[in-house]
Design a protein around this motif. Sequence first.
Motif, PDB file in Angstrom:
ATOM      1  N   PRO A  62       0.838  -1.207   0.000  1.00 58.43           N
ATOM      2  CA  PRO A  62       0.000   0.000   0.000  1.00 58.43           C
ATOM      3  C   PRO A  62       0.866   1.248   0.000  1.00 58.43           C
ATOM      4  O   PRO A  62       1.994   1.233   0.509  1.00 58.43           O
ATOM      5  CB  PRO A  62      -0.799  -0.129   1.304  1.00 58.43           C
ATOM      6  CG  PRO A  62       0.020  -1.032   2.170  1.00 58.43           C
ATOM      7  CD  PRO A  62       0.712  -1.975   1.250  1.00 58.43           C
ATOM      8  N   PRO A  63       0.386   2.309  -0.599  1.00 61.59           N
ATOM      9  CA  PRO A  63       1.184   3.547  -0.639  1.00 61.59           C
ATOM     10  C   PRO A  63       1.483   4.032   0.772  1.00 61.59           C
ATOM     11  O   PRO A  63       0.620   3.979   1.654  1.00 61.59           O
ATOM     12  CB  PRO A  63       0.290   4.526  -1.402  1.00 61.59           C
ATOM     13  CG  PRO A  63      -1.089   3.972  -1.278  1.00 61.59           C
ATOM     14  CD  PRO A  63      -0.943   2.484  -1.211  1.00 61.59           C
ATOM     15  N   PRO A  64       2.700   4.482   1.003  1.00 62.87           N
ATOM     16  CA  PRO A  64       3.042   4.970   2.344  1.00 62.87           C
ATOM     17  C   PRO A  64       2.360   6.293   2.649  1.00 62.87           C
ATOM     18  O   PRO A  64       1.900   6.995   1.752  1.00 62.87           O
ATOM     19  CB  PRO A  64       4.567   5.159   2.250  1.00 62.87           C
ATOM     20  CG  PRO A  64       4.809   5.439   0.806  1.00 62.87           C
ATOM     21  CD  PRO A  64       3.791   4.622   0.052  1.00 62.87           C
ATOM     22  N   GLU A  65       2.301   6.577   3.924  1.00 58.66           N
ATOM     23  CA  GLU A  65       1.794   7.895   4.302  1.00 58.66           C
ATOM     24  C   GLU A  65       2.721   8.960   3.716  1.00 58.66           C
ATOM     25  O   GLU A  65       3.933   8.785   3.655  1.00 58.66           O
ATOM     26  CB  GLU A  65       1.758   8.025   5.829  1.00 58.66           C
ATOM     27  CG  GLU A  65       0.811   7.051   6.495  1.00 58.66           C
ATOM     28  CD  GLU A  65       0.806   7.216   7.995  1.00 58.66           C
ATOM     29  OE1 GLU A  65       1.470   8.162   8.492  1.00 58.66           O
ATOM     30  OE2 GLU A  65       0.158   6.411   8.671  1.00 58.66           O
ATOM     31  N   THR A  66       2.135  10.029   3.259  1.00 60.24           N
ATOM     32  CA  THR A  66       2.930  11.071   2.625  1.00 60.24           C
ATOM     33  C   THR A  66       3.971  11.616   3.595  1.00 60.24           C
ATOM     34  O   THR A  66       3.664  12.008   4.711  1.00 60.24           O
ATOM     35  CB  THR A  66       2.021  12.218   2.147  1.00 60.24           C
ATOM     36  OG1 THR A  66       1.062  11.683   1.232  1.00 60.24           O
ATOM     37  CG2 THR A  66       2.838  13.301   1.470  1.00 60.24           C
ATOM     38  N   THR A  67       5.215  11.573   3.165  1.00 55.96           N
ATOM     39  CA  THR A  67       6.329  12.067   3.974  1.00 55.96           C
ATOM     40  C   THR A  67       7.066  13.121   3.173  1.00 55.96           C
ATOM     41  O   THR A  67       7.561  12.837   2.082  1.00 55.96           O
ATOM     42  CB  THR A  67       7.293  10.928   4.343  1.00 55.96           C
ATOM     43  OG1 THR A  67       6.560   9.905   5.023  1.00 55.96           O
ATOM     44  CG2 THR A  67       8.392  11.435   5.253  1.00 55.96           C
ATOM     45  N   GLU A  68       7.143  14.308   3.692  1.00 54.63           N
ATOM     46  CA  GLU A  68       7.811  15.374   2.967  1.00 54.63           C
ATOM     47  C   GLU A  68       9.314  15.273   3.172  1.00 54.63           C
ATOM     48  O   GLU A  68       9.816  15.292   4.292  1.00 54.63           O
ATOM     49  CB  GLU A  68       7.318  16.738   3.460  1.00 54.63           C
ATOM     50  CG  GLU A  68       7.926  17.897   2.679  1.00 54.63           C
ATOM     51  CD  GLU A  68       7.453  19.243   3.175  1.00 54.63           C
ATOM     52  OE1 GLU A  68       7.867  20.262   2.611  1.00 54.63           O
ATOM     53  OE2 GLU A  68       6.661  19.262   4.146  1.00 54.63           O
ATOM     54  N   ILE A  69      10.041  15.126   2.063  1.00 51.37           N
ATOM     55  CA  ILE A  69      11.493  15.102   2.094  1.00 51.37           C
ATOM     56  C   ILE A  69      11.980  16.502   1.754  1.00 51.37           C
ATOM     57  O   ILE A  69      11.681  17.033   0.686  1.00 51.37           O
ATOM     58  CB  ILE A  69      12.056  14.072   1.094  1.00 51.37           C
ATOM     59  CG1 ILE A  69      11.402  12.698   1.309  1.00 51.37           C
ATOM     60  CG2 ILE A  69      13.566  13.987   1.230  1.00 51.37           C
ATOM     61  CD1 ILE A  69      11.590  12.127   2.684  1.00 51.37           C
ATOM     62  N   ILE A 126      10.640   8.617  -1.670  1.00 45.74           N
ATOM     63  CA  ILE A 126      11.755   8.532  -0.727  1.00 45.74           C
ATOM     64  C   ILE A 126      13.095   8.407  -1.442  1.00 45.74           C
ATOM     65  O   ILE A 126      14.126   8.831  -0.934  1.00 45.74           O
ATOM     66  CB  ILE A 126      11.560   7.327   0.225  1.00 45.74           C
ATOM     67  CG1 ILE A 126      10.240   7.466   1.000  1.00 45.74           C
ATOM     68  CG2 ILE A 126      12.719   7.201   1.203  1.00 45.74           C
ATOM     69  CD1 ILE A 126      10.201   8.677   1.909  1.00 45.74           C
ATOM     70  N   LYS A 127      13.093   7.819  -2.640  1.00 41.25           N
ATOM     71  CA  LYS A 127      14.357   7.538  -3.340  1.00 41.25           C
ATOM     72  C   LYS A 127      14.399   8.155  -4.737  1.00 41.25           C
ATOM     73  O   LYS A 127      14.739   7.474  -5.707  1.00 41.25           O
ATOM     74  CB  LYS A 127      14.569   6.029  -3.451  1.00 41.25           C
ATOM     75  CG  LYS A 127      14.522   5.280  -2.127  1.00 41.25           C
ATOM     76  CD  LYS A 127      14.661   3.778  -2.355  1.00 41.25           C
ATOM     77  CE  LYS A 127      14.477   3.003  -1.078  1.00 41.25           C
ATOM     78  NZ  LYS A 127      14.569   1.523  -1.304  1.00 41.25           N
TER      79      LYS A 127
END
Length: 337
Positions: A62-69, A126-127
Motif C-alpha cells: 500500500p502507498p506509504p503515508e505522505t512524507t515530505e522530504i 523517498i528515493k
Amino acid sequence: MIEVVAEESGQRIDSYISDRKSNLSRTRVQRLIRDRHITVNGKSVRVSYRVNIGDRIDLVIPPPETTEIVAEDIDLRIVYEDTDIIIVNKPAGMVTHPAVGHWSGTLVNSLLYHCGDRLSGVGGEIKPGIVHRLDKETTGLMIVAKKDEAHLHLAAQLKARTLTREYRAFVWGQVAEDQGTIDVPIGRHDRDRKRMTVRPRGRQRSATTHYAVLERFEAINPSLSATYVSIRLETGRTHQIRVHFQHIHHPVIGDTVYGGRESYTSGLRNDRRTGSGQVLRTVKRQALHAKRLKLIHPSTRRPIAFDSELPEDMEGLLSYFRRACLDSRKQLERMRP
C-alpha cells in the motif's frame, strides 16, 4: 508476482518474501499478510504458511503515508552531470536516502536542493533518482538518474550485469589467492533483521563477488597482517562485500557489524595488539570505497567510465601499512647474523 521454484519449497512465506525483498522486514511482511496485501494463488494465507513449488505469490504494498522530504543545502561532490544522469562521490557518514532515523542529511536531501524536481520518479518519493545505493560508511561513486527513461535503462544494465562497479577495500589477514570469486548466497539474519548473512541455497538470493589482490601487508606484528583488494560486483545484494569477506575469514577492516574492528584482533595476545589499535584509529569506518563505474550512457548508448581517488582515511591506511612493513623488513635485516 513471485513464482516458487522447487529448491525454495517448504519455507515459511514471511521468511521467503523478506529474504527476497531487502526493503521489507519479516515483521512488515507478516503485517502485509494479515492485511491481505499478500496472497498465494489468489487466496489469503496465514503467516506460518509454507510455500510450495509452483505457488504464485502476489504482493501489493500500500502507498506509504505522505512524507515530505526537505531539500537541504549539503555539499554535493559531483563528478559528472548532464541532462540524464549525475555521478556523485559520496562521503563517509552520509545515508543514501531518507529512512526511519535518517530523515535529513541524506544524499537525497542534497540532490533535491541541487536538482529540484529534475530527478527520476521511478524510485518513489523517498528515493528519487536513486539507481543503486552505498552503505552509510562506504565512500565513492554513485549513479543518479534525472529522467525516468534513464533510470529504467540503468536498472536494466544492472540486471544484465553490464554496468560495472569496482571497489577498493582493506581486509584483515593474508588473502591466499591472487584472485578469486566468492559465490555464496546471502539472506537476512534470522535474529537481527538489519544484518545479512550467508544462507543455505534456496533460502536467499544468489550473490557473486570477484576480487584481485593488489597488495599484501605482513609485518612482524601479526595484528598488522592485511590485504588490499580490488573488488568487482556481479550482483548487488545488501552488504554483499562485507558479508562475503567475513565469510572467507577476511573481514573488511573497520567494519563494526561484520567483525572488522576489535572483535577480529581480540584473539591476539595483548602485546601483539599494538598495531591494530593504530589501524583502527586511522580508519574509523569500514575501509571500503566504490572507486570505478563503467556504464552505457542511457541517451548516447556509448560506454562511459568514471574513477575516484581513495579517500583520505584509506590513503592514510595504505601509507601506514607500507611504513609498518618497511620497518619490519629493516628490523629483520638487523636481526640477521
